[in-house]
Design an enzyme around this catalytic site. Structure first.
Site, PDB file in Angstrom:
ATOM      1  N   GLU A 158       0.862  -1.374   0.047  1.00 33.74           N
ATOM      2  CA  GLU A 158      -0.007   0.054  -0.009  1.00 33.74           C
ATOM      3  C   GLU A 158       0.777   1.057   0.199  1.00 33.74           C
ATOM      4  OE1 GLU A 158      -3.474  -0.560   2.542  1.00 33.74           O
ATOM      5  OE2 GLU A 158      -3.091   1.472   3.195  1.00 33.74           O
TER       6      GLU A 158
ATOM      7  N   HIS B 217      -5.300 -12.011   2.417  1.00 34.11           N
ATOM      8  CA  HIS B 217      -3.923 -11.371   2.803  1.00 34.11           C
ATOM      9  C   HIS B 217      -3.693 -11.498   4.075  1.00 34.11           C
ATOM     10  CE1 HIS B 217      -0.601  -8.605   3.181  1.00 34.11           C
ATOM     11  NE2 HIS B 217      -1.392  -7.824   3.816  1.00 34.11           N
TER      12      HIS B 217
ATOM     13  N   ARG C 222      -8.675  -4.496   9.182  1.00 36.74           N
ATOM     14  CA  ARG C 222      -7.415  -4.138   9.876  1.00 36.74           C
ATOM     15  C   ARG C 222      -6.785  -3.027   8.718  1.00 36.74           C
ATOM     16  NH1 ARG C 222      -1.491  -5.051   8.819  1.00 36.74           N
ATOM     17  NH2 ARG C 222      -2.315  -6.277   6.844  1.00 36.74           N
TER      18      ARG C 222
HETATM   19  P1  FAD Z   1       4.365 -14.751  11.318  1.00 37.62           P
HETATM   20  O1  FAD Z   1       5.318 -13.803  11.063  1.00 37.62           O
HETATM   21  O2  FAD Z   1       3.208 -15.519  10.184  1.00 37.62           O
HETATM   22  O3  FAD Z   1       5.095 -16.070  11.883  1.00 37.62           O
HETATM   23  C1  FAD Z   1       4.466 -17.142  12.412  1.00 37.62           C
HETATM   24  C2  FAD Z   1       5.458 -18.229  13.097  1.00 37.62           C
HETATM   25  O4  FAD Z   1       4.924 -19.442  13.611  1.00 37.62           O
HETATM   26  C3  FAD Z   1       6.530 -18.631  12.037  1.00 37.62           C
HETATM   27  O5  FAD Z   1       7.982 -18.683  12.504  1.00 37.62           O
HETATM   28  C4  FAD Z   1       5.870 -20.167  11.815  1.00 37.62           C
HETATM   29  O6  FAD Z   1       7.363 -20.876  11.325  1.00 37.62           O
HETATM   30  C5  FAD Z   1       5.701 -20.366  13.064  1.00 37.62           C
HETATM   31  N1  FAD Z   1       4.562 -21.680  12.940  1.00 37.62           N
HETATM   32  C6  FAD Z   1       3.531 -21.378  12.386  1.00 37.62           C
HETATM   33  N2  FAD Z   1       3.026 -22.730  12.473  1.00 37.62           N
HETATM   34  C7  FAD Z   1       3.693 -23.548  13.321  1.00 37.62           C
HETATM   35  C8  FAD Z   1       3.686 -24.950  13.783  1.00 37.62           C
HETATM   36  N3  FAD Z   1       2.538 -25.475  13.784  1.00 37.62           N
HETATM   37  N4  FAD Z   1       4.617 -25.177  14.627  1.00 37.62           N
HETATM   38  C9  FAD Z   1       5.466 -24.375  14.820  1.00 37.62           C
HETATM   39  N5  FAD Z   1       5.766 -23.073  14.409  1.00 37.62           N
HETATM   40  C10 FAD Z   1       4.643 -22.774  13.447  1.00 37.62           C
HETATM   41  N6  FAD Z   1       1.533  -5.794   8.188  1.00 37.62           N
HETATM   42  C11 FAD Z   1       2.212  -4.351   8.736  1.00 37.62           C
HETATM   43  O7  FAD Z   1       1.486  -3.981   9.808  1.00 37.62           O
HETATM   44  N7  FAD Z   1       2.799  -3.737   7.650  1.00 37.62           N
HETATM   45  C12 FAD Z   1       3.173  -4.082   6.621  1.00 37.62           C
HETATM   46  O8  FAD Z   1       3.890  -3.199   5.904  1.00 37.62           O
HETATM   47  C13 FAD Z   1       2.780  -5.408   6.316  1.00 37.62           C
HETATM   48  N8  FAD Z   1       3.245  -5.842   5.012  1.00 37.62           N
HETATM   49  C14 FAD Z   1       2.819  -6.998   4.626  1.00 37.62           C
HETATM   50  C15 FAD Z   1       3.417  -7.827   3.366  1.00 37.62           C
HETATM   51  C16 FAD Z   1       3.157  -8.773   3.075  1.00 37.62           C
HETATM   52  C17 FAD Z   1       3.535  -9.544   1.625  1.00 37.62           C
HETATM   53  C18 FAD Z   1       2.331  -9.676   3.826  1.00 37.62           C
HETATM   54  C19 FAD Z   1       1.975 -11.068   3.572  1.00 37.62           C
HETATM   55  C20 FAD Z   1       1.768  -9.367   5.031  1.00 37.62           C
HETATM   56  C21 FAD Z   1       2.298  -7.811   5.514  1.00 37.62           C
HETATM   57  N9  FAD Z   1       1.816  -7.719   6.697  1.00 37.62           N
HETATM   58  C22 FAD Z   1       2.089  -6.157   6.994  1.00 37.62           C
HETATM   59  C23 FAD Z   1       1.014  -8.480   7.697  1.00 37.62           C
HETATM   60  C24 FAD Z   1       2.101  -8.842   8.614  1.00 37.62           C
HETATM   61  O9  FAD Z   1       3.302  -8.989   8.117  1.00 37.62           O
HETATM   62  C25 FAD Z   1       1.595 -10.151   9.383  1.00 37.62           C
HETATM   63  O10 FAD Z   1       0.260 -10.066   9.927  1.00 37.62           O
HETATM   64  C26 FAD Z   1       2.398 -10.395  10.443  1.00 37.62           C
HETATM   65  O11 FAD Z   1       3.783 -10.582  10.063  1.00 37.62           O
HETATM   66  C27 FAD Z   1       2.175 -11.742  11.020  1.00 37.62           C
HETATM   67  O12 FAD Z   1       2.977 -11.907  12.210  1.00 37.62           O
HETATM   68  P2  FAD Z   1       3.145 -13.088  13.418  1.00 37.62           P
HETATM   69  O13 FAD Z   1       4.071 -12.819  14.330  1.00 37.62           O
HETATM   70  O14 FAD Z   1       1.586 -13.187  13.771  1.00 37.62           O
HETATM   71  O15 FAD Z   1       3.326 -14.479  12.527  1.00 37.62           O
END
Ligand code: FAD
Length: 604
Positions: A253, A381, A416
């Site tokens: 964005e 997304h 969101r």
């Molecule tokens: P994740 O970063 O998804 O991490 C999940 C972790 O859980 C990983 O380490 C994985 O290995 C582990 N895991 C999963 N299942 C298991 C299992 N069964 N056993 C063991 N480990 C497991 N948001 C913003 O605010 N600003 C942005 O600019 C932005 N840009 C984005 C760009 C893209 C391309 C995308 C796709 C998303 C973007 N988002 C953005 C959204 C944001 O990146 C995500 O919502 C956020 O990073 C999710 O973080 P998290 O820590 O919840 O999980």
């Protein structure tokens, strides 16, 4: 249960994205023994893909910004279905979390006088996103890892958790396997934080990494926690539509934040025709005013008589606008619309502010975005829904089980705002780590493990090896993605959702007969089979909640109920829980908003 190794910790964090790392840092800095488990390599979590920035009312570009404005924007963006207390905590604490990241070494882009620079994003009244070009997630993960590694946590990489273990009504640990060897492992712990991210891989066109298969949501659900707001799946308006091999890949964005405009095949800027009544007062109705706003806001000279460009309306509105243009036959050659930055900024600016986008299009699409427009369309997304948690502690209804980040629900309501996820990870990652730590400290002993439960978990995992014939898991996953894309997608009807549920039921039946060849050593078919169980649970929860919510609100659009219902559905969240062996969906009342918070919401 055969052979398995056991590891003991006070707190186990499952997931090493922004939320998991921040939780792990908090719990280990309390002097507790912390294990961090992730199914990919450390540093590869989905968070590294985040591009545009992290939202926090630092007030560096626009001094009028403060937590109240951020809170209001977030609640409005979420169409008031957010848990108000989470949105409040988030808005109040995000600036501290971003400043803390900077202290830990994150190198944000700067204002001319050396403070953290902030950019415009959809639904945020003021420039609010701290960023590092368009690679903010990478810098965030790098910083958290570098800082975290010194707090003494133990990391278990390429290890997938398949079941949570319980002692009575509390968690006692987690069962999983090493992806490489296929051998089993048990983590015994006083408290567990789920930080496993989203569920984008349930859809055919999505922006998510392979890890986003709804594992945490399914693990929590199977252990007795509730899922909430599952009907709200965010379709980001701008995914790549061409070439087919990269369809769905995200275009930040930030492109529109830096002045990019959406156009149809006649080169007409489309968003002026789609200004939602909720945003009419603050949105520019003409190109002249929109362009003036952009020039003023990026130079820090806001004028309250000049309103925001509709290109930066919240994502649900923009995604539906693109969908409508394409449907009306005004789309681009490959079924999207055009996103133009080439005529809006100099080539040097584009390469400096959006380097990843420049390379992404050059390498994947052979398009030079400094010269030509991009073709873009909606892509699945982000999941607003997830594990229902207590707003103060992030604890689920299972004792000792906490959740944070994208796998948790409540903060974002029906939609969101961009940038509010990275800040969510930091704010609620810390809170979850803190309260999991406190909970663990209250327990004198490690809980006892139930051998029968471990036996069941191991049998469940091995069952596909013992069958004589059955469907291929990759084939079933493709069918699931088609079902979700077609029947539980961006525009929904009762007929579609019911058909979707019928197909999901059929897939569920067939997935119970999947047969895997070969052995347990790095067996991708086996991994896929385990992911399928989780994807089917979250997909069913999404379809059932979407069927129940008979209105259109935020990311949930019903063609048969196009209006937003101010009476009934404005006041309820929908939860799913396991009842016996079936999924039960129910409405629960939103928590009442206290008078002083109502006042903040009504100020403008
Ligand atoms: P994740 O970063 O998804 O991490 C999940 C972790 O859980 C990983 O380490 C994985 O290995 C582990 N895991 C999963 N299942 C298991 C299992 N069964 N056993 C063991 N480990 C497991 N948001 C913003 O605010 N600003 C942005 O600019 C932005 N840009 C984005 C760009 C893209 C391309 C995308 C796709 C998303 C973007 N988002 C953005 C959204 C944001 O990146 C995500 O919502 C956020 O990073 C999710 O973080 P998290 O820590 O919840 O999980």
């Amino acid at each position: 249960a055969g052979n398995y190794e056991t590891h003991e910790h006070d707190v186990i964090i499952i997931g090493a994205g922004g939320a998991g790392l921040r939780a792990a840092i908090e719990a280990s800095s309390m002097g507790l023994s912390v294990g961090l488990v992730c199914k990919s390599l450390l540093g590869k979590a989905h968070t590294v893909m985040a591009e545009g920035g992290v939202a926090a009312a630092l007030g560096n570009v626009e001094p009028k910004d403060n937590w109240k404005v951020h809170f209001r924007d977030t609640m409005k963006g979420g169409r008031y279905l957010n848990q108000w207390r989470m949105a409040q905590l988030h808005a109040m604490e995000a600036p501290d979390r971003v400043n803390e990241l900077e202290e830990w070494g994150a190198l944000f882009d700067r204002t001319p006088d050396g403070r953290i620079l902030q950019r415009n994003f959809g639904g945020h009244k003021y420039p609010r996103l701290a960023h590092v070009g368009d690679r903010t997630g990478l810098e965030m993960i790098r910083t958290l890892q570098q800082h975290g590694i010194h707090t003494g946590m133990k990391v278990y990489m390429e290890c997938t958790v398949t079941r949570l273990l319980k002692a009575g009504d509390a968690v006692s640990g987690a069962f999983g396997y090493w992806r490489e060897s296929g051998r089993f492992v048990v983590f015994r712990a006083k408290a567990i934080v789920l930080a496993t991210g989203g569920i984008g891989r349930a859809f055919k066109i999505n922006s998510n990494s392979w890890e986003c298969t709804g594992d945490g949501q399914a693990l929590a659900y199977l252990a007795g926690a509730e899922l909430m707001d599952m009907e709200f799946m965010q379709f980001h308006p701008t995914g790549m539509v061409w070439p087919p091999s990269v369809r769905g890949t995200l275009i930040t964005e930030g492109v529109r934040g830096e002045g990019g405009t959406l156009r149809n095949k006649d080169q007409k800027r489309i968003m002026f025709d789609y200004i939602h009544p909720l945003y009419a007062n603050e949105t520019a109705p003409t190109e002249e005013e929109a362009d003036r706003w952009l020039a003023l806001s990026t130079s820090g000279q806001m004028d309250k008589n000049v309103r925001r460009t509709p290109d930066l309306l919240p994502r649900d509105i923009v995604a539906r606008a693109i969908h409508a243009e394409v449907k009306a036959g005004r789309g681009s050659p490959h079924g999207g619309v055009f996103l133009d930055i080439a005529t809006r900024r100099t080539a040097a600016d584009i390469k400096r502010k959006l380097p990843a986008m420049y390379h992404q299009f050059k390498e994947l699409g052979d398009v030079d975005i400094t010269k030509e427009p991009m073709e873009v369309g909606p892509t699945a997304h982000y999941t607003m829904g997830g594990i229902r948690v207590d707003p103060e502690t992030q604890q689920s209804r299972v004792k000792g089980l906490f959740a944070a980040g994208e796998c948790a629900a409540g903060m974002h309501g029906a939609n969101r705002l961009g940038g509010n996820s990275l800040s969510d990870l930091l704010v609620f990652g810390r809170i979850a780590g803190l309260h999991a730590g406190r909970y663990a400290k209250e327990q004198t002993n490690l809980p006892s493990l139930d051998a029968g439960e471990i036996q069941d978990a191991s049998q469940e995992a091995l069952a596909p090896f013992n069958r004589h014939e059955g469907p291929n898991p990759f084939q079933l996953h493709e069918e699931l993605k088609d079902t979700m894309q077609t029947h539980v997608g961006i525009i929904r009807t009762e007929e579609d959702l019911s058909e979707g549920l019928r197909q999901l039921e059929n897939l569920k039946e067939r997935s119970r007969t999947i047969r895997i060849d070969g052995n347990r050593h790095y067996n991708s078919g086996w991994h896929e089979t385990i992911d399928m169980r989780n994807l089917l649970i979250v997909s069913e929860a999404m379809a059932r909640a979407a069927l129940l919510r008979k209105e259109s609100r935020g990311a949930h659009a019903r063609d048969d109920f196009p209006e937003t219902d101010k009476e009934h559905f404005a006041k309820v969240n929908i939860v799913s829980r396991l009842h016996g062996s079936t999924m039960e969906v129910a409405e629960i009342d939103l928590p009442p908003v206290p008078a002083e918070i109502k006042k903040v919401l009504e100020e403008e």
